[in-house]
Design a protein around this motif. Structure first.
Motif, PDB file in Angstrom:
ATOM      1  N   ALA A 159      11.326 -55.778 -18.581  1.00 11.78           N
ATOM      2  CA  ALA A 159      12.239 -55.550 -17.453  1.00 11.78           C
ATOM      3  C   ALA A 159      13.255 -56.680 -17.349  1.00 11.78           C
ATOM      4  O   ALA A 159      14.446 -56.435 -17.115  1.00 11.78           O
ATOM      5  CB  ALA A 159      11.444 -55.421 -16.162  1.00 11.78           C
ATOM      6  N   ALA A 160      12.807 -57.917 -17.563  1.00 14.40           N
ATOM      7  CA  ALA A 160      13.723 -59.060 -17.481  1.00 14.40           C
ATOM      8  C   ALA A 160      14.770 -59.017 -18.592  1.00 14.40           C
ATOM      9  O   ALA A 160      15.967 -59.214 -18.345  1.00 14.40           O
ATOM     10  CB  ALA A 160      12.935 -60.368 -17.549  1.00 14.40           C
ATOM     11  N   VAL A 161      14.332 -58.738 -19.814  1.00 15.75           N
ATOM     12  CA  VAL A 161      15.258 -58.680 -20.944  1.00 15.75           C
ATOM     13  C   VAL A 161      16.237 -57.515 -20.768  1.00 15.75           C
ATOM     14  O   VAL A 161      17.439 -57.651 -21.010  1.00 15.75           O
ATOM     15  CB  VAL A 161      14.478 -58.565 -22.273  1.00 15.75           C
ATOM     16  N   ALA A 162      15.728 -56.368 -20.325  1.00 17.15           N
ATOM     17  CA  ALA A 162      16.594 -55.205 -20.120  1.00 17.15           C
ATOM     18  C   ALA A 162      17.603 -55.470 -19.005  1.00 17.15           C
ATOM     19  O   ALA A 162      18.777 -55.097 -19.122  1.00 17.15           O
ATOM     20  CB  ALA A 162      15.749 -53.977 -19.787  1.00 17.15           C
ATOM     21  N   THR A 163      17.172 -56.144 -17.951  1.00 17.79           N
ATOM     22  CA  THR A 163      18.091 -56.485 -16.862  1.00 17.79           C
ATOM     23  C   THR A 163      19.199 -57.397 -17.368  1.00 17.79           C
ATOM     24  O   THR A 163      20.373 -57.213 -17.032  1.00 17.79           O
ATOM     25  CB  THR A 163      17.328 -57.159 -15.697  1.00 17.79           C
ATOM     26  N   GLY A 164      18.834 -58.365 -18.187  1.00 19.67           N
ATOM     27  CA  GLY A 164      19.839 -59.258 -18.770  1.00 19.67           C
ATOM     28  C   GLY A 164      20.848 -58.494 -19.616  1.00 19.67           C
ATOM     29  O   GLY A 164      22.056 -58.751 -19.547  1.00 19.67           O
ATOM     30  N   SER A 165      20.371 -57.533 -20.385  1.00 24.66           N
ATOM     31  CA  SER A 165      21.274 -56.730 -21.213  1.00 24.66           C
ATOM     32  C   SER A 165      22.187 -55.849 -20.364  1.00 24.66           C
ATOM     33  O   SER A 165      23.367 -55.669 -20.684  1.00 24.66           O
ATOM     34  CB  SER A 165      20.472 -55.856 -22.176  1.00 24.66           C
ATOM     35  N   VAL A 166      21.652 -55.302 -19.266  1.00 22.40           N
ATOM     36  CA  VAL A 166      22.471 -54.478 -18.369  1.00 22.40           C
ATOM     37  C   VAL A 166      23.564 -55.331 -17.730  1.00 22.40           C
ATOM     38  O   VAL A 166      24.719 -54.919 -17.637  1.00 22.40           O
ATOM     39  CB  VAL A 166      21.606 -53.785 -17.289  1.00 22.40           C
TER      40      VAL A 166
ATOM     41  N   GLY B  91      26.377 -55.760 -19.834  1.00 20.86           N
ATOM     42  CA  GLY B  91      27.100 -54.524 -20.111  1.00 20.86           C
ATOM     43  C   GLY B  91      26.578 -53.731 -21.294  1.00 20.86           C
ATOM     44  O   GLY B  91      27.212 -52.781 -21.727  1.00 20.86           O
ATOM     45  N   SER B  92      25.426 -54.069 -21.808  1.00 21.56           N
ATOM     46  CA  SER B  92      24.848 -53.370 -22.963  1.00 21.56           C
ATOM     47  C   SER B  92      23.712 -52.458 -22.503  1.00 21.56           C
ATOM     48  O   SER B  92      22.534 -52.786 -22.653  1.00 21.56           O
ATOM     49  CB  SER B  92      24.320 -54.374 -23.990  1.00 21.56           C
ATOM     50  N   ILE B  93      24.073 -51.320 -21.962  1.00 24.12           N
ATOM     51  CA  ILE B  93      23.053 -50.406 -21.428  1.00 24.12           C
ATOM     52  C   ILE B  93      22.205 -49.817 -22.556  1.00 24.12           C
ATOM     53  O   ILE B  93      20.989 -49.688 -22.420  1.00 24.12           O
ATOM     54  CB  ILE B  93      23.715 -49.294 -20.584  1.00 24.12           C
ATOM     55  N   GLY B  94      22.824 -49.481 -23.667  1.00 22.46           N
ATOM     56  CA  GLY B  94      22.063 -48.937 -24.801  1.00 22.46           C
ATOM     57  C   GLY B  94      21.035 -49.929 -25.318  1.00 22.46           C
ATOM     58  O   GLY B  94      19.895 -49.563 -25.607  1.00 22.46           O
TER      59      GLY B  94
ATOM     60  N   ALA C  13      16.886 -49.570 -25.294  1.00 22.88           N
ATOM     61  CA  ALA C  13      16.108 -49.756 -26.521  1.00 22.88           C
ATOM     62  C   ALA C  13      15.071 -50.861 -26.359  1.00 22.88           C
ATOM     63  O   ALA C  13      13.902 -50.696 -26.742  1.00 22.88           O
ATOM     64  CB  ALA C  13      17.047 -50.068 -27.689  1.00 22.88           C
ATOM     65  N   LEU C  14      15.475 -51.984 -25.788  1.00 22.18           N
ATOM     66  CA  LEU C  14      14.538 -53.094 -25.588  1.00 22.18           C
ATOM     67  C   LEU C  14      13.426 -52.716 -24.617  1.00 22.18           C
ATOM     68  O   LEU C  14      12.259 -53.063 -24.835  1.00 22.18           O
ATOM     69  CB  LEU C  14      15.287 -54.337 -25.091  1.00 22.18           C
ATOM     70  N   LEU C  15      13.781 -52.010 -23.563  1.00 22.30           N
ATOM     71  CA  LEU C  15      12.774 -51.591 -22.592  1.00 22.30           C
ATOM     72  C   LEU C  15      11.758 -50.661 -23.251  1.00 22.30           C
ATOM     73  O   LEU C  15      10.554 -50.782 -23.008  1.00 22.30           O
ATOM     74  CB  LEU C  15      13.424 -50.923 -21.381  1.00 22.30           C
ATOM     75  N   LEU C  16      12.216 -49.753 -24.107  1.00 26.69           N
ATOM     76  CA  LEU C  16      11.299 -48.856 -24.808  1.00 26.69           C
ATOM     77  C   LEU C  16      10.370 -49.622 -25.752  1.00 26.69           C
ATOM     78  O   LEU C  16       9.183 -49.295 -25.861  1.00 26.69           O
ATOM     79  CB  LEU C  16      12.081 -47.795 -25.573  1.00 26.69           C
ATOM     80  N   VAL C  17      10.894 -50.639 -26.416  1.00 24.33           N
ATOM     81  CA  VAL C  17      10.057 -51.463 -27.295  1.00 24.33           C
ATOM     82  C   VAL C  17       8.976 -52.171 -26.479  1.00 24.33           C
ATOM     83  O   VAL C  17       7.795 -52.173 -26.856  1.00 24.33           O
ATOM     84  CB  VAL C  17      10.912 -52.486 -28.076  1.00 24.33           C
ATOM     85  N   PHE C  18       9.353 -52.755 -25.357  1.00 23.78           N
ATOM     86  CA  PHE C  18       8.368 -53.456 -24.527  1.00 23.78           C
ATOM     87  C   PHE C  18       7.365 -52.478 -23.906  1.00 23.78           C
ATOM     88  O   PHE C  18       6.182 -52.816 -23.750  1.00 23.78           O
ATOM     89  CB  PHE C  18       9.069 -54.291 -23.448  1.00 23.78           C
ATOM     90  N   LEU C  19       7.797 -51.284 -23.567  1.00 25.76           N
ATOM     91  CA  LEU C  19       6.864 -50.271 -23.057  1.00 25.76           C
ATOM     92  C   LEU C  19       5.854 -49.876 -24.129  1.00 25.76           C
ATOM     93  O   LEU C  19       4.661 -49.717 -23.840  1.00 25.76           O
ATOM     94  CB  LEU C  19       7.625 -49.035 -22.577  1.00 25.76           C
ATOM     95  N   ALA C  20       6.326 -49.736 -25.359  1.00 25.35           N
ATOM     96  CA  ALA C  20       5.414 -49.402 -26.459  1.00 25.35           C
ATOM     97  C   ALA C  20       4.402 -50.528 -26.687  1.00 25.35           C
ATOM     98  O   ALA C  20       3.209 -50.271 -26.886  1.00 25.35           O
ATOM     99  CB  ALA C  20       6.212 -49.133 -27.739  1.00 25.35           C
TER     100      ALA C  20
END
Length: 148
Positions: free
Chosen positions: A16-23, A26-29, A33-40
């Motif tokens: 969640a932290a890494v995905a928030t940083g990417s959002v 401005g890199s939503i894609g 992708a990172l959130l899906l990797v961490f969920l897996a």
């Protein structure tokens, strides 16, 4: 019980932290992708991918009755995950004991591993095998398949 969920929760929080940083950059894609990797990673390290755990005494009783191996494991163990994944559907034919939930199970593993909680430790016909090859473990199930 909570100890088994610490690592998966850490993966979720980090994701969640890494995905928030990417959002925020401005890199939503990339964030998705990172959130899906961490969920897996969280799913793989959770107790959810393992068959239902029983206690050590119950597993010993069931194994004596049906001859199935007993697997002592713990969440987050890469070797336990490897064994579980490589066994596939055959994993459900064994008795799985989470050593973090059962102090008696942890003591049994320490007793056969020089005081260490080395897992997976698989008991076949009462004999311990520490971190056995998954193909070998699958072979221990083969005789039951041929009979039935």
């Amino acid at each position: 019980m909570m100890r088994a969920w610490i690592l998966p929760m850490l993966y979720l929080l980090c994701g969640a932290a890494v995905a928030t940083g990417s959002v925020l950059e401005g890199s939503i894609g990339t964030a998705v992708a990172l959130l899906l990797v961490f969920l897996a990673l969280a799913a793989l390290h959770s107790p959810l991918i393992f068959p239902r755990s029983t206690g050590a005494r119950e597993a010993q009783r069931l194994s004596a009755a049906d001859g199935s191996p007993i697997v002592f494991w713990r969440p987050g163990c890469a070797y336990c995950m490897r064994l579980r994944i490589r066994l596939g559907r055959s994993a459900g034919r064994m008795h799985w004991v989470n050593i973090w939930r059962d102090p008696e199970a942890a003591a049994a593993v320490r007793a056969v591993n020089d005081g260490n909680e080395t897992v997976p430790t698989v008991f076949v016909a009462g004999l311990p095998h520490t971190n056995p090859d998954p193909a070998w473990v699958r072979g221990q199930l083969a005789p039951r398949t041929r009979r039935g």
